[in-house]
Motif scaffolding. Structure first.
Motif, short mmCIF file in Angstrom:
data_model
loop_
_atom_site.label_atom_id
_atom_site.label_comp_id
_atom_site.label_asym_id
_atom_site.label_seq_id
_atom_site.Cartn_x
_atom_site.Cartn_y
_atom_site.Cartn_z
N ALA A 108 0.84 -1.21 0.00
CA ALA A 108 0.00 0.00 0.00
C ALA A 108 0.87 1.25 0.00
CB ALA A 108 -0.92 -0.03 1.21
N ASP A 109 1.93 1.26 0.81
CA ASP A 109 2.84 2.42 0.82
C ASP A 109 3.48 2.61 -0.54
OD1 ASP A 109 2.24 2.84 3.44
OD2 ASP A 109 4.03 1.83 4.25
N GLY A 110 3.82 1.47 -1.21
CA GLY A 110 4.41 1.58 -2.55
C GLY A 110 3.43 2.21 -3.53
N ILE A 111 2.15 1.82 -3.45
CA ILE A 111 1.16 2.40 -4.36
C ILE A 111 1.02 3.90 -4.11
CG2 ILE A 111 -1.31 2.44 -4.90
CD1 ILE A 111 -1.35 -0.58 -4.47
N LEU A 112 0.94 4.30 -2.85
CA LEU A 112 0.79 5.74 -2.53
C LEU A 112 2.00 6.53 -3.01
CD1 LEU A 112 -0.69 5.51 1.08
CD2 LEU A 112 -1.90 5.97 -1.06
N LYS A 113 3.18 5.95 -2.83
CA LYS A 113 4.40 6.64 -3.27
C LYS A 113 4.40 6.81 -4.78
CE LYS A 113 9.43 6.17 -3.39
NZ LYS A 113 10.58 5.33 -3.01
N ARG A 114 4.04 5.73 -5.52
CA ARG A 114 4.09 5.82 -6.98
C ARG A 114 2.93 6.65 -7.52
NH1 ARG A 114 6.52 1.28 -5.40
NH2 ARG A 114 8.50 0.74 -6.42
N ASN A 115 1.80 6.66 -6.79
CA ASN A 115 0.72 7.60 -7.17
C ASN A 115 1.24 9.03 -7.17
OD1 ASN A 115 -1.29 5.81 -7.73
ND2 ASN A 115 -2.35 6.02 -5.78
N HIS A 116 1.98 9.36 -6.09
CA HIS A 116 2.56 10.72 -5.99
C HIS A 116 3.56 10.97 -7.12
CE1 HIS A 116 4.06 14.36 -4.20
NE2 HIS A 116 5.31 13.87 -4.28
N GLU A 117 4.41 9.96 -7.42
CA GLU A 117 5.39 10.13 -8.51
C GLU A 117 4.68 10.31 -9.84
OE1 GLU A 117 7.73 6.64 -8.23
OE2 GLU A 117 8.92 7.34 -6.48
N LEU A 118 3.60 9.53 -10.08
CA LEU A 118 2.84 9.65 -11.32
C LEU A 118 2.24 11.06 -11.45
CD1 LEU A 118 1.70 8.36 -13.86
CD2 LEU A 118 -0.19 7.45 -12.49
N ALA A 119 1.69 11.58 -10.36
CA ALA A 119 1.11 12.93 -10.39
C ALA A 119 2.19 13.97 -10.67
CB ALA A 119 0.42 13.22 -9.06
N GLU A 120 3.40 13.79 -10.10
CA GLU A 120 4.49 14.74 -10.33
C GLU A 120 4.95 14.70 -11.79
OE1 GLU A 120 5.87 17.06 -8.39
OE2 GLU A 120 4.26 16.60 -6.97
N LEU A 154 -8.45 1.75 -3.46
CA LEU A 154 -8.04 0.35 -3.28
C LEU A 154 -7.16 0.23 -2.04
CD1 LEU A 154 -7.02 -2.11 -6.03
CD2 LEU A 154 -5.51 -1.84 -4.07
N VAL A 155 -6.23 1.15 -1.86
CA VAL A 155 -5.35 1.14 -0.67
C VAL A 155 -6.16 1.32 0.59
CG1 VAL A 155 -3.54 2.43 0.52
CG2 VAL A 155 -3.27 1.87 -1.90
N ARG A 156 -7.13 2.26 0.51
CA ARG A 156 -7.94 2.50 1.71
C ARG A 156 -8.69 1.23 2.12
NH1 ARG A 156 -12.84 3.28 3.41
NH2 ARG A 156 -13.75 2.90 1.34
N ARG A 157 -9.29 0.52 1.13
CA ARG A 157 -10.04 -0.70 1.46
C ARG A 157 -9.10 -1.79 1.99
NH1 ARG A 157 -15.24 -1.39 -1.12
NH2 ARG A 157 -15.91 0.56 -2.10
N ALA A 158 -7.90 -1.87 1.41
CA ALA A 158 -6.97 -2.91 1.87
C ALA A 158 -6.55 -2.66 3.31
CB ALA A 158 -5.76 -2.94 0.95
N LEU A 159 -6.35 -1.40 3.68
CA LEU A 159 -5.86 -1.08 5.03
C LEU A 159 -7.00 -1.01 6.04
CD1 LEU A 159 -3.18 1.65 4.23
CD2 LEU A 159 -2.80 -0.75 4.76
N ASP A 160 -8.13 -0.44 5.62
CA ASP A 160 -9.21 -0.23 6.58
C ASP A 160 -10.14 -1.45 6.70
OD1 ASP A 160 -8.15 2.20 6.87
OD2 ASP A 160 -9.68 3.29 5.74
#
Length: 564
Positions: A108-120, A154-160
């Motif tokens: 999940a942390d990897g997805i959030l990090k790459r989401n940020h990289e994709l946005a940048e 997806l990350v939120r559902r996986a964690l929560d």
């Protein structure tokens, strides 16, 4: 309009063309200007075409570079977007396949990090997008935003909730649709950039043809320039050399020398005739030489007088400089525009000024150096404005400033006659430190003296008037210090008590100090009969302003009464 041109300019143009035709056939009736203008005209035409082709070449090169740069940036950014999407999909699959919460958290942390990289990446890509591609890029940007939002959920559902809930959310038709449309948008944008690369190749081919045109035009310009050099050399320089040699002979005194090319009708002929007139005028020059000799003698006398005056000026200048540099204070003189007229070495050392700042420099340069060396932190423009106002109003001023290194500088400013301003500056740091130390010492001494049990009285040794009485002395005498200070013993006590006090004063003058206690009985108008014990000191000596008597008094009246 054509008729006017034909009527006004056709005749001279036709005559000029005929002269050029005769020149081509071997006749030499063209002037130097006409020859040079003809070549310059052709050279100007070639240069104009050369300039046009250069501009066209530069335009083609700029277009080519812009297309190449935008295409390269698009390729790089497209690759980064594909890589980020692929990494996010892989991390999503890691969530689907994980059973441990720690592993789910890692993916999940990897997805959030790459989401940020994709946005940048999208944020950095947008400024390079050309206007014709902006619509396609906007569609891609929306798809990327949907993709990022989907993965965030997806990350939120996986964690929560659980990995199973995330997998159920991810394995839907909506997820596949977003991904397929995203790929379609990327491919469409890439096709557009591929087409632009093919256009850039076409521009490169055009640029090569333009380069050949430039080469040919440059070669033509070079040939015309060489032709111009030949014409100048044969029609001008060789003839001018003949005339220059004749002029040299004339200037050496050979006034019978013949001047060549007098019969030419061009500019060379006019110059030759002018040299002939010069030769005729040389004779008159000889007549003026004697007058020049007399004037030279007068000039030499004036120069000698000027040199003597200059020597006196230099001596005075040296004396003034020596006097200024001998001052213990820093000195700077400014004119009405805040430019430095003079400053001494003390001022330069005070602010650590370099040798480049000297007379003629501006006050702004000095302030800029002080800012750079950390000795000034104010507003330079406001400071200069205030100085110029004081110079204009001729207002003297005196104030102190504290430099950033802790030094205190006292400044005296005065206007100068005829405009301008002079400032004398003195480093008073040590003086102010001593004053603060003295002030603290005096405060400490006053505090101690006010709080001792003995009465302490200070008296001027010359006028015998009381100068100081501490709190204990006030209580012993029964009077306030405002009633005592400034008065003598005869103004406060009975004649017998005053005579006793004056007698002790004379004894103190003879002995300098009376450290052994002396017990006396006095009559106080407030307390009545008192038995006192006092020790006395003499401060300073006769003739000094600080000459004082100091008495330390103890009231023994209560002890004596108890003993009785």
């Amino acid at each position: 309009m054509n008729a006017a041109i034909a009527g006004f300019g056709a005749g001279p143009v036709v005559r000029l063309l005929k002269k050029y035709i005769r020149f081509a056939r071997g006749a030499d009736d063209l002037t130097v200007a006409e020859k040079v203008y003809a070549i310059a005209g052709f050279l100007g035409i070639v240069t104009t075409f050369l300039l046009i082709m250069s501009i066209q070449t530069v335009r083609l090169q700029n277009s080519y570079r812009n297309m190449q740069a935008s295409s390269a940036a698009a390729a790089i950014n497209s690759g980064l977007v594909n890589a980020s999407i692929y990494a996010i999909v892989m991390d999503s699959r890691g969530i689907y396949m994980s059973t441990e919460r720690a592993k789910v958290k890692e993916f999940a942390d990897g997805i959030l990090k790459r989401n940020h990289e994709l946005a940048e990446v999208m944020k950095g890509w947008e400024p390079t997008v050309r206007s014709e591609d902006f619509e396609q890029f906007a569609a891609l940007k929306r798809r990327i935003a949907q993709f990022i939002d989907f993965r965030q959920e997806l990350v939120r559902r996986a964690l929560d909730i659980s990995p199973a809930a995330a997998r159920e959310f991810g394995d839907t038709e909506a997820s596949s649709t977003v991904r397929s449309r995203l790929n379609a948008d990327l491919e469409a944008l890439q096709r557009g950039y591929n087409e632009r690369i093919r256009e850039a190749d076409g521009l490169a081919e055009q640029n090569r043809y333009a380069a050949w045109y430039l080469f040919m035009l440059g070669l033509a310009a070079l040939v015309l320039a060489a032709l111009n050099v030949l014409v100048i050399r044969d029609s001008v320089l060789a003839r001018l050399l003949d005339i220059a040699q004749a002029t040299d002979r004339i200037t050496t005194g050979d006034i019978r020398s013949e001047v060549p090319h007098l019969r030419r009708q061009d500019e060379i002929g006019r110059l030759a005739r002018g040299v002939r007139n010069f030769r005729d005028a040389v004779a008159q020059v000889f007549e003026l030489e004697q007058l020049e000799f007399d004037l030279s003698k007068q000039r030499d006398a004036a120069m000698a007088e000027r040199d003597a005056f200059n020597d006196k000026y230099q001596v005075k200048k040296w004396q003034l400089s020596a006097a200024i540099n001998s001052m213990p204070q820093g000195l700077i003189m400014l004119d009405g525009k805040a430019s430095v007229i003079a400053m001494n070495s003390k001022y330069c050392r005070m602010y650590n000024l370099p040798e480049t700042i000297k007379s003629g420099s501006s006050l702004e340069e000095i302030l800029l150096h002080r800012v750079a060396s950390g000795l000034f932190s104010g507003d330079i423009k406001a400071y200069l404005s205030a100085i110029l106002v004081r110079i204009a109003k001729r207002e003297p001023a005196a104030y102190e400033i504290m430099l950033n290194d802790g030094r205190i500088v006292k400044i005296f400013e005065r206007p100068m006659d005829g405009g301008g301003w002079v400032s004398v500056q003195e480093d008073v740091t040590e003086q102010r430190q001593k004053e603060r130390i003295l002030e603290r010492t005096e405060r400490l001494l006053a505090t101690v003296v006010e709080n001792v049990r003995e009465g302490i009285i200070a008296k001027d040794a010359r006028s015998l008037r009381y100068l100081f009485i501490n709190k204990a002395a006030e209580q012993q005498i029964g009077m306030s210090r405002s009633d005592l200070v400034g008065k003598t013993a005869r103004e406060l006590f009975s004649p017998e008590t005053a005579e006793l006090i004056e007698k002790r004063d004379q004894q103190l003058l003879a002995q300098s100090q009376q450290l052994e206690p002396i017990v006396d009985t006095i009559y106080n108008p407030v307390r009545g009969r008192q038995v006192i014990s006092w020790r006395r000191l003499q401060i300073g000596s006769h003739g000094e302003d600080s000459h004082m008597f100091v008495s330390m008094i103890e009231d023994l009246s209560d002890q004596v009464g108890t003993a009785a």
